[in-house]
Design a protein around this motif. Sequence first.
Motif, PDB file in Angstrom:
ATOM      1  N   ASP A   1       7.536 -11.847  13.725  1.00 59.47           N
ATOM      2  CA  ASP A   1       6.727 -10.630  13.728  1.00 59.47           C
ATOM      3  C   ASP A   1       7.185  -9.655  14.804  1.00 59.47           C
ATOM      4  O   ASP A   1       7.093  -8.441  14.639  1.00 59.47           O
ATOM      5  N   ASN A   2       7.641 -10.195  15.932  1.00 53.37           N
ATOM      6  CA  ASN A   2       8.126  -9.352  17.031  1.00 53.37           C
ATOM      7  C   ASN A   2       9.574  -9.742  17.341  1.00 53.37           C
ATOM      8  O   ASN A   2       9.847 -10.437  18.323  1.00 53.37           O
ATOM      9  N   PRO A   3      10.499  -9.303  16.509  1.00 52.72           N
ATOM     10  CA  PRO A   3      11.885  -9.759  16.663  1.00 52.72           C
ATOM     11  C   PRO A   3      12.577  -9.119  17.854  1.00 52.72           C
ATOM     12  O   PRO A   3      12.145  -8.086  18.377  1.00 52.72           O
ATOM     13  N   GLN A   4      13.670  -9.767  18.288  1.00 56.88           N
ATOM     14  CA  GLN A   4      14.551  -9.149  19.272  1.00 56.88           C
ATOM     15  C   GLN A   4      15.116  -7.862  18.677  1.00 56.88           C
ATOM     16  O   GLN A   4      15.244  -7.715  17.465  1.00 56.88           O
ATOM     17  N   MET A   5      15.490  -6.911  19.534  1.00 60.00           N
ATOM     18  CA  MET A   5      15.994  -5.632  19.051  1.00 60.00           C
ATOM     19  C   MET A   5      17.420  -5.737  18.519  1.00 60.00           C
ATOM     20  O   MET A   5      17.881  -4.863  17.782  1.00 60.00           O
ATOM     21  N   VAL A   6      18.127  -6.809  18.905  1.00 60.91           N
ATOM     22  CA  VAL A   6      19.538  -6.961  18.540  1.00 60.91           C
ATOM     23  C   VAL A   6      19.777  -8.359  17.983  1.00 60.91           C
ATOM     24  O   VAL A   6      19.287  -9.347  18.531  1.00 60.91           O
ATOM     25  N   VAL A   7      20.517  -8.431  16.876  1.00 57.48           N
ATOM     26  CA  VAL A   7      20.892  -9.713  16.277  1.00 57.48           C
ATOM     27  C   VAL A   7      22.375  -9.649  15.926  1.00 57.48           C
ATOM     28  O   VAL A   7      22.871  -8.619  15.461  1.00 57.48           O
ATOM     29  N   GLY A   8      23.081 -10.746  16.165  1.00 55.92           N
ATOM     30  CA  GLY A   8      24.495 -10.804  15.818  1.00 55.92           C
ATOM     31  C   GLY A   8      24.761 -11.871  14.774  1.00 55.92           C
ATOM     32  O   GLY A   8      24.092 -12.902  14.743  1.00 55.92           O
ATOM     33  N   VAL A   9      25.725 -11.618  13.909  1.00 60.70           N
ATOM     34  CA  VAL A   9      26.225 -12.623  12.971  1.00 60.70           C
ATOM     35  C   VAL A   9      27.617 -13.027  13.458  1.00 60.70           C
ATOM     36  O   VAL A   9      28.500 -12.167  13.594  1.00 60.70           O
ATOM     37  N   PHE A  10      27.791 -14.326  13.715  1.00 58.71           N
ATOM     38  CA  PHE A  10      29.048 -14.821  14.266  1.00 58.71           C
ATOM     39  C   PHE A  10      29.654 -15.886  13.358  1.00 58.71           C
ATOM     40  O   PHE A  10      28.950 -16.552  12.605  1.00 58.71           O
TER      41      PHE A  10
ATOM     42  N   GLN B   1      20.153  -9.319  22.748  1.00 58.82           N
ATOM     43  CA  GLN B   1      21.299  -8.589  23.269  1.00 58.82           C
ATOM     44  C   GLN B   1      22.138  -9.445  24.211  1.00 58.82           C
ATOM     45  O   GLN B   1      23.370  -9.441  24.154  1.00 58.82           O
ATOM     46  N   LYS B   2      21.479 -10.211  25.079  1.00 59.23           N
ATOM     47  CA  LYS B   2      22.215 -11.038  26.041  1.00 59.23           C
ATOM     48  C   LYS B   2      23.058 -12.096  25.332  1.00 59.23           C
ATOM     49  O   LYS B   2      24.221 -12.325  25.692  1.00 59.23           O
ATOM     50  N   LEU B   3      22.476 -12.768  24.318  1.00 62.68           N
ATOM     51  CA  LEU B   3      23.220 -13.794  23.601  1.00 62.68           C
ATOM     52  C   LEU B   3      24.436 -13.202  22.897  1.00 62.68           C
ATOM     53  O   LEU B   3      25.514 -13.800  22.894  1.00 62.68           O
ATOM     54  N   VAL B   4      24.273 -12.018  22.309  1.00 65.56           N
ATOM     55  CA  VAL B   4      25.385 -11.382  21.620  1.00 65.56           C
ATOM     56  C   VAL B   4      26.492 -11.033  22.620  1.00 65.56           C
ATOM     57  O   VAL B   4      27.681 -11.265  22.360  1.00 65.56           O
ATOM     58  N   ILE B   5      26.116 -10.511  23.771  1.00 66.88           N
ATOM     59  CA  ILE B   5      27.105 -10.175  24.801  1.00 66.88           C
ATOM     60  C   ILE B   5      27.812 -11.425  25.291  1.00 66.88           C
ATOM     61  O   ILE B   5      29.041 -11.450  25.447  1.00 66.88           O
ATOM     62  N   ASP B   6      27.030 -12.503  25.533  1.00 67.40           N
ATOM     63  CA  ASP B   6      27.631 -13.765  25.980  1.00 67.40           C
ATOM     64  C   ASP B   6      28.655 -14.260  24.967  1.00 67.40           C
ATOM     65  O   ASP B   6      29.756 -14.704  25.335  1.00 67.40           O
TER      66      ASP B   6
END
Length: 285
Positions: free
Chosen positions: A105-114, A48-53
């Motif tokens: 196996d334990n992914p981040q809850m949010v992923v972005g495609v940029f 989530q933080k990376l997507v927001i950044d």
Amino acid sequence: MNEAAKGPGRPGRVKEITALTNPTIKAIRGLDRKRNREAENSFLAEGQKLVIDALDLGWTVRTLIYAKNARDHAGVADLAARVVARGGDVLEVSEKVLGAITRRDNPQMVVGVFAIKWADPTRLPRDENTVCVVLDRVRDPGNLGTIIRTADAAGATGVILVGDCVDPFSIETVRATMGSLFAMPVARMSEEAFLSFRNDWPGKLIGTHLEGSVDYRTIGWAESEPLLLLMGNESQGLPDTLAKSCDILARIPQAGRADSLNLAVATGLMLFEARRHALSIEESE
């Protein structure tokens, strides 16, 4: 993916997807391969933080993917609304689908495609405070990601990749940058193009070399001129063509049996020495 790759200009859409065989999910999963990233001009960023950044820094978002159980997590709804407003699609998926996308196996809850964005090296700053990192044929994604993150932390103005380098938009490299990829201009060029670029550079080119005769701690880093800091390939170092183009060939003194330093570690030492005069604890607080 191709429809999403058209970029902003239409309002985004929100969909729920649970099947790994869904064509959109298959296309997003395919971004783990360089040829697919280049064909789609897109890459993945996890967290989530990376997507927001990335959004805050103006990167073009194609798609936001989040786990169904994260729907009510703090900030996810607002983030989804930002993506839709920018013309990106929002996919609500199962944890199984998210794990398949990230190969975790334990992914981040949010992923972005940029959208992939390369910097123009000719437009990088050339003032007296400029320190630009130049990497010759860096091959390890962890090294490249760590160097981009370190360059960001040290206040460098850009990273230039020379020759056949690892892709900075691979998921492994993006992870290692911890978000600094979005803040640090990254350019690429051939060796020939770099040598031409170097000829027009108004300051010094300082390279590291095992046969360098100058202790890196004794260089006049605080001189008022833009600097290019050239680091060689992990196993082969700098080729003669690049070494001969340097104004200074520096070396990091070592003791012990190790015959060389890890590339990211060596780059970090050189960078923070080059930027020492411009950094202080007070300014970073």
